[in-house]
Write an enzyme that holds these catalytic residues in place. Sequence first.
Site, PDB file in Angstrom:
ATOM      1  N   GLU A  44       0.876  -1.171   0.000  1.00 47.81           N
ATOM      2  CA  GLU A  44       0.000   0.000   0.000  1.00 47.81           C
ATOM      3  C   GLU A  44       0.912   1.218   0.000  1.00 47.81           C
ATOM      4  O   GLU A  44       1.574   1.497   0.993  1.00 47.81           O
ATOM      5  CB  GLU A  44      -0.898  -0.012   1.245  1.00 47.81           C
ATOM      6  CG  GLU A  44      -1.768   1.230   1.376  1.00 47.81           C
ATOM      7  CD  GLU A  44      -2.447   1.331   2.753  1.00 47.81           C
ATOM      8  OE1 GLU A  44      -2.813   0.295   3.350  1.00 47.81           O
ATOM      9  OE2 GLU A  44      -2.589   2.469   3.242  1.00 47.81           O
ATOM     10  N   ARG A  48       1.458  10.219   0.955  1.00 45.07           N
ATOM     11  CA  ARG A  48       1.941  11.091   2.023  1.00 45.07           C
ATOM     12  C   ARG A  48       3.261  11.742   1.683  1.00 45.07           C
ATOM     13  O   ARG A  48       3.929  12.281   2.562  1.00 45.07           O
ATOM     14  CB  ARG A  48       2.151  10.280   3.303  1.00 45.07           C
ATOM     15  CG  ARG A  48       0.869   9.906   3.947  1.00 45.07           C
ATOM     16  CD  ARG A  48       1.121   9.355   5.319  1.00 45.07           C
ATOM     17  NE  ARG A  48       0.150   8.321   5.573  1.00 45.07           N
ATOM     18  CZ  ARG A  48       0.219   7.466   6.552  1.00 45.07           C
ATOM     19  NH1 ARG A  48       1.238   7.487   7.382  1.00 45.07           N
ATOM     20  NH2 ARG A  48      -0.718   6.563   6.711  1.00 45.07           N
ATOM     21  N   THR A  73      -3.945   6.309   2.170  1.00 38.79           N
ATOM     22  CA  THR A  73      -4.098   7.708   2.609  1.00 38.79           C
ATOM     23  C   THR A  73      -4.886   8.517   1.575  1.00 38.79           C
ATOM     24  O   THR A  73      -4.610   9.691   1.336  1.00 38.79           O
ATOM     25  CB  THR A  73      -2.736   8.384   2.907  1.00 38.79           C
ATOM     26  OG1 THR A  73      -1.840   7.423   3.498  1.00 38.79           O
ATOM     27  CG2 THR A  73      -2.900   9.518   3.901  1.00 38.79           C
ATOM     28  N   LYS A 133     -10.764  -0.839   7.016  1.00 35.20           N
ATOM     29  CA  LYS A 133      -9.501  -0.666   7.735  1.00 35.20           C
ATOM     30  C   LYS A 133      -9.886  -0.176   9.138  1.00 35.20           C
ATOM     31  O   LYS A 133     -10.666   0.788   9.247  1.00 35.20           O
ATOM     32  CB  LYS A 133      -8.675   0.384   6.991  1.00 35.20           C
ATOM     33  CG  LYS A 133      -7.441   0.880   7.707  1.00 35.20           C
ATOM     34  CD  LYS A 133      -6.592   1.708   6.746  1.00 35.20           C
ATOM     35  CE  LYS A 133      -5.396   2.316   7.471  1.00 35.20           C
ATOM     36  NZ  LYS A 133      -4.303   2.680   6.557  1.00 35.20           N
TER      37      LYS A 133
END
Length: 188
Positions: A44, A48, A73, A133
């Site tokens: 993943e 960021r 994210t 998640k």
Amino acid sequence: MNEQFGIREILTNHPIVPVCVEDDPARIERVMEKLEASGIHCIEITLRSAGAFEVIQKALEVRNEGFSIGVGTIISSEQVERCATLGVDFMVSPGLTSHLADAFKMAKVPFLPGVMTSSEIIAGLEYGLDTFKLFPFNLAGGEKALQTYGSVFPHVKFCPTGGVNQEIAERILQAQNVIAVGGTWMLK
Ligand code: 3PG
């Protein structure tokens, strides 16, 4: 089948999801090679860092067959659209809003939204979702929260992420409501 375009199949095949923060496209191939050498065929890549999209593009170019590339994210509809256009295998968000739910459904790419509280899980169920998640896992209440959510929401599956290490991962993967675990520990 739920409305998440097969995220459960992806997570069942890849029960350990390494969360990668990488800025340099030149480094991602090595990271993926190391993961494959330890039997992990999935990553993943988070949005960021300034270079995240270049890193994702590079990862898609160099990956071996069977290696699954997700983006994490994700916090806006624009990011969902951009990732879908790139052809990523799955998308992960730390949370869930009605805008994001609509964008994910339009994109038709497997997706894993984040939840932390009962109300957020219920909102997800209202959107037709059942796989989340659980983030940040350590702040959400850790293993006690998992147990409680297991009795309140028996059909919901979680990918706990945030504060997980190898020892915790091995233990929580045994829980009936855990489909996968995510984190950065295996990349350190
Ligand atoms: C994530 O974005 O999923 C988390 O920051 C990963 O958390 P960890 O570094 O505690 O594993």
